[in-house]
Design a protein around this motif. Structure first.
Motif, PDB file in Angstrom:
ATOM      1  N   GLU A   1     122.198 111.228  83.367  1.00  0.00           N
ATOM      2  CA  GLU A   1     123.393 112.270  83.632  1.00  0.00           C
ATOM      3  C   GLU A   1     123.490 113.154  82.291  1.00  0.00           C
ATOM      4  O   GLU A   1     123.874 114.476  82.574  1.00  0.00           O
ATOM      5  CB  GLU A   1     124.705 111.296  83.380  1.00  0.00           C
ATOM      6  CG  GLU A   1     124.910 110.587  84.830  1.00  0.00           C
ATOM      7  CD  GLU A   1     126.171 109.642  84.533  1.00  0.00           C
ATOM      8  OE1 GLU A   1     126.716 109.185  85.829  1.00  0.00           O
ATOM      9  OE2 GLU A   1     126.564 109.459  83.588  1.00  0.00           O
TER      10      GLU A   1
ATOM     11  N   ARG B   1     121.002 115.872  83.353  1.00  0.00           N
ATOM     12  CA  ARG B   1     121.586 116.617  84.480  1.00  0.00           C
ATOM     13  C   ARG B   1     122.402 117.610  83.706  1.00  0.00           C
ATOM     14  O   ARG B   1     122.549 118.919  83.799  1.00  0.00           O
ATOM     15  CB  ARG B   1     122.387 115.801  85.216  1.00  0.00           C
ATOM     16  CG  ARG B   1     121.544 115.259  86.345  1.00  0.00           C
ATOM     17  CD  ARG B   1     122.538 114.327  87.123  1.00  0.00           C
ATOM     18  NE  ARG B   1     123.566 114.893  87.893  1.00  0.00           N
ATOM     19  CZ  ARG B   1     124.443 114.246  88.548  1.00  0.00           C
ATOM     20  NH1 ARG B   1     124.597 112.973  88.735  1.00  0.00           N
ATOM     21  NH2 ARG B   1     125.336 114.968  89.033  1.00  0.00           N
ATOM     22  N   TYR B   2     123.360 117.196  82.687  1.00  0.00           N
ATOM     23  CA  TYR B   2     124.201 118.237  81.939  1.00  0.00           C
ATOM     24  C   TYR B   2     123.388 119.302  81.185  1.00  0.00           C
ATOM     25  O   TYR B   2     123.810 120.530  81.085  1.00  0.00           O
ATOM     26  CB  TYR B   2     125.086 117.566  80.824  1.00  0.00           C
ATOM     27  CG  TYR B   2     126.133 118.245  80.193  1.00  0.00           C
ATOM     28  CD1 TYR B   2     127.067 118.718  80.496  1.00  0.00           C
ATOM     29  CD2 TYR B   2     125.717 118.758  78.943  1.00  0.00           C
ATOM     30  CE1 TYR B   2     128.065 119.315  80.043  1.00  0.00           C
ATOM     31  CE2 TYR B   2     126.381 119.499  78.202  1.00  0.00           C
ATOM     32  CZ  TYR B   2     127.711 119.992  78.683  1.00  0.00           C
ATOM     33  OH  TYR B   2     128.573 120.733  78.003  1.00  0.00           O
TER      34      TYR B   2
ATOM     35  N   SER C   1     128.974 114.669  86.525  1.00  0.00           N
ATOM     36  CA  SER C   1     128.596 113.235  86.231  1.00  0.00           C
ATOM     37  C   SER C   1     129.708 112.609  85.491  1.00  0.00           C
ATOM     38  O   SER C   1     130.380 113.416  84.637  1.00  0.00           O
ATOM     39  CB  SER C   1     127.360 112.887  86.137  1.00  0.00           C
ATOM     40  OG  SER C   1     127.078 113.521  84.700  1.00  0.00           O
TER      41      SER C   1
END
Length: 398
Positions: free
Chosen positions: A257, A260-261, A268
Motif C-alpha cells: 500500500e 501504491r501511494y 488503500s
C-alpha cells in the motif's frame, strides 16, 4: 473496607451511589461489545448523577481534581471553535461529541469502596472476553460476520485491537499481583484468548501497540526481572503475533500500500491515511494558531482532492494529534498534551493499584493508537478515556 454513606436519595435499600455504580458496571461491560447499550448505560449514569443531586452535592469530588482544568478546556474548545468553523452543521456534530466528558465528573462523584472500582475493570474484561470468543469463532467460520453480532474483525478491528491490548495489559497486572495457581491459570487462559482474537482482528495498530507496550509494562510490573527477561517478554509477544497468518498478511499488505501511494494511488488503508495526514498538516500550516475550526476538516480537505482519489468526504485525519492541530491549531495541541499529562500523572501516581495501572497503561496505548486513528472521536475509546480520567485510583480522591 471503608463503607461510604449515601449522599442522596434511596430507592428501597439502594442508594444513589449503588444505582450509579451498577450503571457504570453495565457501561464498562458493554464498552467492548455494542454501541447502543453503551449509549443507554451512559445516559442512565448521567441521569442518576444529575437527578439524584450528586452532581451538585458531591461537586467537591471533581472541583478539586487536578484534571479539572485540562478536561474543561478540552470540552469547551470545540464549542468555542464553532465561532470560526466554515460549516456550522458539521461543527455541531463534532462539538456534541464532547458530551461524554460529563462521565468523568459523574464517576469522580461515585462514593463506593475501592474494590468496587476494581470490579469496573473486571466488568470490562468480562465484556471483552465475550466479544473475543465471538470473534475467534467468526475467524474460523463458526459464527457469521454481520451487523448486529459483536466482533473485533473487519470494520471494528481498530478499536477492538486497542481494547484487546488494554485487556492484556490489565491481565498482566492481575497475573503479577495474584498468588493462587487457579487464578493465575485462568488469567493465562484469558490472555491467550485475547491474543488469539487480536491476531485474527487485523488491527495493525493493535499489533504495534502490544509489541511496544508489552515489554514496557512488564518492566514496570517486574522491576527486579531485569532487561533480559523483559526483552524476552517482548520477543515472545512478537513471536506469538507473527505466528498468525493474518498478522503477517497485514504487514505485507502495508508495504504494497505504501508503494501504491508512492505511485500516486492513495486508495488503500495506508495510502488514504498518508493523504489525510499530509492534508491535515497543510491545514495546520494555513491556520497555525487557532486552527480551521470545529468540523472543518472535511471542507478544508477538498482543496487537496485529486482525480485519482476515490475516498472523499473525509471528516477527520485518523490521527489525534493532527486532528487537534488542524481543527484548533497550537491551542488544540496544547489542550491535548495537557489532557494527556493529567491522565499520565494520575495513572503513574497510583500505578501500584489496578485502577491506577489501568489509567497509565491505557494512556500509553492511546498515545500509540492515536498515530493511525482518532480515539478521542470514536465512541467506545473516547468513553473509556473519559471514565478512566475520573475513576478513583486512591482512597483520598473520594
Amino acid at each position: 473496607m471503608a463503607v461510604f454513606p449515601s449522599t442522596s436519595f434511596r430507592l428501597g435499600s439502594l442508594s444513589a451511589d449503588r444505582l450509579l455504580y451498577w450503571s457504570f458496571c453495565a457501561l464498562f461491560f458493554f464498552l467492548p461489545i455494542w454501541t447502543s447499550p453503551v449509549v443507554i448505560a451512559a445516559i442512565l449514569c448521567l441521569a442518576i448523577w444529575i437527578f439524584s443531586g450528586k452532581a451538585w452535592k458531591d461537586r467537591d469530588c471533581w472541583i478539586k481534581a487536578p484534571w479539572l482544568a485540562p478536561v474543561l478546556l478540552f470540552m469547551v474548545l470545540p464549542w468555542i471553535a464553532l465561532l470560526w468553523s466554515p460549516d456550522l452543521k458539521e461543527g455541531l456534530r463534532f462539538a456534541t461529541k464532547s458530551h461524554h466528558w460529563l462521565l468523568t465528573f459523574a464517576i469522580a462523584s461515585l462514593k463506593v469502596p475501592d474494590d468496587d472500582f476494581d470490579s469496573l475493570l473486571k466488568a470490562f474484561l468480562a465484556g471483552l472476553a465475550i466479544v473475543a470468543i465471538i470473534s475467534v469463532l467468526q475467524s474460523i467460520g463458526v459464527v457469521p460476520v454481520r451487523d448486529g453480532i459483536p466482533t473485533v474483525l473487519d470494520a471494528k478491528h481498530i478499536t477492538g485491537s486497542v481494547f484487546l491490548v488494554f485487556g492484556i495489559a490489565l491481565l498482566l497486572f492481575y497475573f503479577v499481583n495474584t498468588q493462587g495457581f487457579k487464578q493465575k491459570s485462568a488469567i493465562v487462559a484469558l490472555t491467550g484468548l485475547f491474543l488469539i482474537a487480536l491476531g485474527a482482528s487485523g488491527g495493525r495498530i493493535g499489533y504495534v501497540a502490544l509489541i511496544i507496550v508489552g515489554p514496557f509494562l512488564a518492566f514496570l510490573l517486574m522491576e527486579r526481572a531485569g532487561i533480559i527477561k523483559v526483552a524476552i517478554v517482548g520477543l515472545l509477544l512478537a513471536g506469538v503475533l507473527f505466528s498468525f497468518t493474518t498478522v503477517r498478511d497485514r504487514f505485507t499488505l502495508m508495504q504494497s500500500e505504501i508503494q501504491r501511494y508512492e505511485h500516486s494511488d492513495p486508495n488503500s488503508s495506508v495510502g488514504i491515511r498518508l493523504h489525510m495526514w499530509k492534508g491535515a498538516f497543510r491545514i495546520f500550516l494555513q491556520h497555525p494558531v487557532i486552527g480551521a475550526g470545529t468540523g472543518s476538516y472535511k471542507q478544508e480537505m477538498k482543496q487537496f482532492e485529486t482525480p485519482e482519489l476515490t475516498w472523499r468526504d473525509l471528516d477527520n485525519p485518523h490521527n489525534n494529534y493532527l486532528y487537534m492541530a488542524a481543527s484548533f491549531g497550537i491551542i488544540g495541541i496544547f489542550a491535548l498534551l495537557w489532557l494527556l499529562y493529567a491522565f499520565f500523572k494520575k495513572g503513574w501516581t497510583a500505578r501500584a493499584k489496578a485502577t491506577g495501572f489501568a489509567v497509565f497503561s491505557y494512556g500509553v496505548i492511546i498515545c500509540i493508537a492515536s498515530l493511525t486513528y482518532t480515539p478521542i472521536l470514536a465512541l467506545a475509546s473516547s468513553h473509556l478515556f473519559a471514565l478512566l480520567m475520573g475513576i478513583r485510583t486512591m482512597t483520598h480522591e473520594a
